[in-house]
Design a protein around this motif. Sequence first.
Motif, PDB file in Angstrom:
ATOM      1  N   ASN A 159     -46.980 -68.411 -36.192  1.00  0.00           N
ATOM      2  CA  ASN A 159     -47.187 -67.073 -35.643  1.00  0.00           C
ATOM      3  C   ASN A 159     -47.600 -66.085 -36.734  1.00  0.00           C
ATOM      4  O   ASN A 159     -47.290 -66.283 -37.907  1.00  0.00           O
ATOM      5  CB  ASN A 159     -45.920 -66.579 -34.939  1.00  0.00           C
TER       6      ASN A 159
ATOM      7  N   TYR B   2     -45.960 -79.871 -35.194  1.00  0.00           N
ATOM      8  CA  TYR B   2     -45.123 -78.827 -34.596  1.00  0.00           C
ATOM      9  C   TYR B   2     -43.745 -79.384 -34.200  1.00  0.00           C
ATOM     10  O   TYR B   2     -42.704 -78.758 -34.422  1.00  0.00           O
ATOM     11  CB  TYR B   2     -45.795 -78.252 -33.349  1.00  0.00           C
TER      12      TYR B   2
ATOM     13  N   TRP C  27     -36.563 -68.707 -32.986  1.00  0.00           N
ATOM     14  CA  TRP C  27     -37.783 -69.360 -33.445  1.00  0.00           C
ATOM     15  C   TRP C  27     -37.495 -70.754 -33.994  1.00  0.00           C
ATOM     16  O   TRP C  27     -36.573 -70.951 -34.788  1.00  0.00           O
ATOM     17  CB  TRP C  27     -38.432 -68.526 -34.547  1.00  0.00           C
TER      18      TRP C  27
ATOM     19  N   THR D 236     -41.684 -74.372 -36.456  1.00  0.00           N
ATOM     20  CA  THR D 236     -43.137 -74.294 -36.223  1.00  0.00           C
ATOM     21  C   THR D 236     -43.569 -72.883 -35.854  1.00  0.00           C
ATOM     22  O   THR D 236     -44.665 -72.456 -36.194  1.00  0.00           O
ATOM     23  CB  THR D 236     -43.581 -75.300 -35.137  1.00  0.00           C
ATOM     24  N   ASP D 237     -42.707 -72.125 -35.151  1.00  0.00           N
ATOM     25  CA  ASP D 237     -43.038 -70.729 -34.839  1.00  0.00           C
ATOM     26  C   ASP D 237     -43.120 -69.901 -36.114  1.00  0.00           C
ATOM     27  O   ASP D 237     -43.981 -69.027 -36.264  1.00  0.00           O
ATOM     28  CB  ASP D 237     -41.987 -70.121 -33.912  1.00  0.00           C
TER      29      ASP D 237
ATOM     30  N   ARG E  75     -42.491 -73.225 -23.849  1.00  0.00           N
ATOM     31  CA  ARG E  75     -43.223 -73.797 -24.980  1.00  0.00           C
ATOM     32  C   ARG E  75     -44.310 -74.751 -24.493  1.00  0.00           C
ATOM     33  O   ARG E  75     -44.350 -75.148 -23.323  1.00  0.00           O
ATOM     34  CB  ARG E  75     -42.244 -74.495 -25.927  1.00  0.00           C
TER      35      ARG E  75
ATOM     36  N   GLY F 235     -46.516 -67.028 -28.066  1.00  0.00           N
ATOM     37  CA  GLY F 235     -47.612 -67.542 -28.884  1.00  0.00           C
ATOM     38  C   GLY F 235     -48.499 -66.418 -29.365  1.00  0.00           C
ATOM     39  O   GLY F 235     -48.952 -65.588 -28.568  1.00  0.00           O
TER      40      GLY F 235
ATOM     41  N   ASN G 191     -44.942 -75.155 -29.938  1.00  0.00           N
ATOM     42  CA  ASN G 191     -45.041 -73.705 -30.125  1.00  0.00           C
ATOM     43  C   ASN G 191     -44.790 -72.952 -28.822  1.00  0.00           C
ATOM     44  O   ASN G 191     -44.892 -73.502 -27.727  1.00  0.00           O
ATOM     45  CB  ASN G 191     -46.443 -73.349 -30.641  1.00  0.00           C
TER      46      ASN G 191
END
Length: 951
Positions: free
Chosen positions: A412, A265, A404, A407-408, A367, A382, A375
């Motif tokens: 997601n 991440y 974002w 990793t988002d 986060r 999340g 994330n």
Amino acid sequence: GVQCARGMKNENWLDFTEERSHPMPIYYLNEEARDARHRHWQSIVEEDRLYFNRTESEMKWVFHPPPTSPPVVLVGTNEENTGTIEVNSSLENSILVDTTANCIENLNSTSLLHGTFYFAPTSHDVNIPAHAIHRPSWNRVQQNMLDDDAIDTEKEKERCKRYNYEYNNRTLSKRRRLFLGTMIADESMEVIQAVSSEVYNLFHTVSIVESNVTHNLSPRKWRFGMGSDNLLKLQQLFGPKTKVSVDYYVTNLTSTNGDDLLSDYIQREGNNLRWSLNGMEPDDIAIVGDCDETFSRDYLRALQVCDVPEFRPGKKCRGEKIMSSTLVFESSPKCVTKGRRWFHPDALLGECVDQVGDESIHLPSKREWNDKHSNFKEGYGGGLNFTLYDKDGLGGDTGKYPLWFATDIRMNPGNWASSRDGSATGFHFHNFFESAKEIHWKYLTYGHAWGGGGDRPIWEIHEDIELGVQCARGVKNENWLDFTEERSHPMPIYYLNEEARDARHRHWQSIVEEDRLYFNRTESEMKWVFHPPPTSPPVVLVGTNEENTGTIEVNSSLENSILVDTTANCIENLNSTSLLHGTFYFAPTSHDVNIPAHAIHRPSWNRVQQNMLDDDAIDTEKEKERCKRYNYEYNNRTLSKRRRLFLGTMIADESMEVIQAVSSEVYNLFHTVSIVESNVTHNLSPRKWRFGMGSDNLLKLQQLFGPKTKVSVDYYVTNLTSTNGDDLLSDYIQREGNNLRWSLNGMEPDDIAIVGDCDETFSRDYLRALQVCDVPEFRPGKKCRGEKIMSSTLVFESSPKCVTKGRRWFHPDALLGECVDQVGDESIHLPSKREWNDKHSNFKEGYGGGLNFTLYDKDGLGGDTGKYPLWFATDIRMNPGNWASSRDGSATGFHFHNFFESAKEIHWKYLTYGHAWGGGGDRPIWEIHEDIELGVQCARGVKYENWLDFT
């Protein structure tokens, strides 16, 4: 689950009270019930620990090692001891002796709390020496596909139509720019060539980040150091129009905090930084994937020029991303299974991307790591749940949501992108390594690492690898898809060269042979742990061997238990339907039997539970608010009547506890609950009837769903002698009994069919929404081409106190009755071809499997009706659909996973049911599967920040 039971918790565990945006499961809104189940789960773990004679210190965590575990580094093989791989955890961090380390400190860099990113020159900033120039060699077919830069209005309109998009003439003069973000480690050059060939000259930027550690923080050497031959080649593979960079990440992390993907991440933040350096704009597109994943070229061209709803400007940045429907190639281009789909890479509009979008109106959120990295936290984005972000006022009065990280974009939920005919929009070249040693290294040190990866051959490490090995060894069946069969769209461009396909497949076969010889296994000793061939005898757990603590006695010669079961003498007198694969016997429903006084079940609800269950009256304002929660409209015409709900499921060894949890959630909601019990397990091991007619089990079960619901347990006796290599064939076929029962109970085209397993349910609130809201998938006049709903499901692992943040399942599933077999109009929805004998199991690929109907159309099976075939219950469960989540991203369903009554039942499940694992009986439960280990860690008090508190 075991870690949860043992109290090994940290902030990754989700407390029951934390999921504030929607009610938790009704049954467990009773603290006494929660505590009772958790204590029982702890006792199961303790039972198994004592049975396997393990001390506390001997409870080794295979799948989720605690943060204090030392890194494991594969440094070579021990030639004197054939069959093992030598491991050394004291090796110095290899960055200290790598020449690149002496160079990167001179680069521009960004230092963060968790580490430093060093930014190297791009492919447009370096001179390639003559000896290193790469000249791609394409055949005519490949070259034609790559010569696609010109915008041809008619071709683009047709392309957009393929993916259900419109073509907007205003985009004619300019394609959207594409920016790729990925990471690299030990992926083979072959897989990089396969991916880069697909996207040759398409991307503006390809941002690749390499790290000095693996996911579990084991040290690794730079592979693409500055000036290296590897780097020089890599920077040419994506085409001269693309800026390719490999940037370097040096971590400060000393622990993963129990999250085996934390490093993944965090490392991806380098993609955002590189995109910004390369001038990404808000109307550009960010694409995030792993190095072995790609959208298809045709779909990328569609994203560049079509009117894609997710790419229209002015986004709130609340979740408008696209996920690929991805065909998976396992180790070789000749090894791909029908109907198996992955869901990466992912795409998002630049205006929602961190370092690119407007930070003044998209204010940051909290986060998982130090509040600023990794994330989004649960409730702060999340799983697209922004309830706490809104509640804490973090967005101010902007009406927008945070930007974002890469990793988002990957982690997601989003909208599944498939073509109009259901064919794939991407490719995943999984485990395309160059040697067996690289495979062992991956499974020792990378995401979801498995510590046992070095002490057994590759085919015993993971079910994906085993599939590829079986393909390499010629253990094939009808589930394998031939490269040329996927006719509705081009297959990967790199492998449209027969010589390349054959070369990779031969190399994969040599890797398998190398590992077979290294572990000194004969052909007959190559045991298939995850996918046993059809000829394997059934394995039946019949008890324990008290004289040899630590083993479970197995007997495959036990007679088929139906012969000695009293129910067997009764079912032949029932109404029945006989099919080629077996016979369904239909027993009386709960409305047709008299419950004796001693067996009457009286539920006991507390005030909170009772208030939630007293919801039968239709209150216009409440219903409008409910519909709004799930992005539906409320149609006043539905006021006088709720849609009727029909549930279809199967039952075997699920505990009464889990049936009570599910039935409490849906108490008095369903018209019909159709349950089918079989005389065999998924791998055809014999089993006794558990809910035989007149049994106490059946009498209790038929009362749990409420007096308004017709509950039936019908019986399936199979004729199957082989699963044909598909370990869920019996599952698919057994579900046909649900369709037959729904028809017997009078299901109509405007009713709703819901299919799940016995441990899954939609939430009560969402079911009430399905009954009364204007749900697009339930409007009449469907073509029956894929208008189903999938739940966004919160997973409880073995105990209601063991649930992880952000982990979501995607069943149960719902479909309008007019598309259901035995209910809809067969005269306009003509049948398709299916996997078993053309008439049973799932739709075949091209005939509806994965929503791909190209061969159904080509063969004219639908006539001139313009409609598609009716669906069996297994189609409702197995085919893609639309993900149903609430407006704030919270769950719409619950999965009570592995809520068994004893360790023995858990061993039995993993020995004999879907995705069975033959090693389930020779080791404690926490070493069988990563899900169980999580529950054991929870039971033992091994806490992580991913655990979610119940409330």
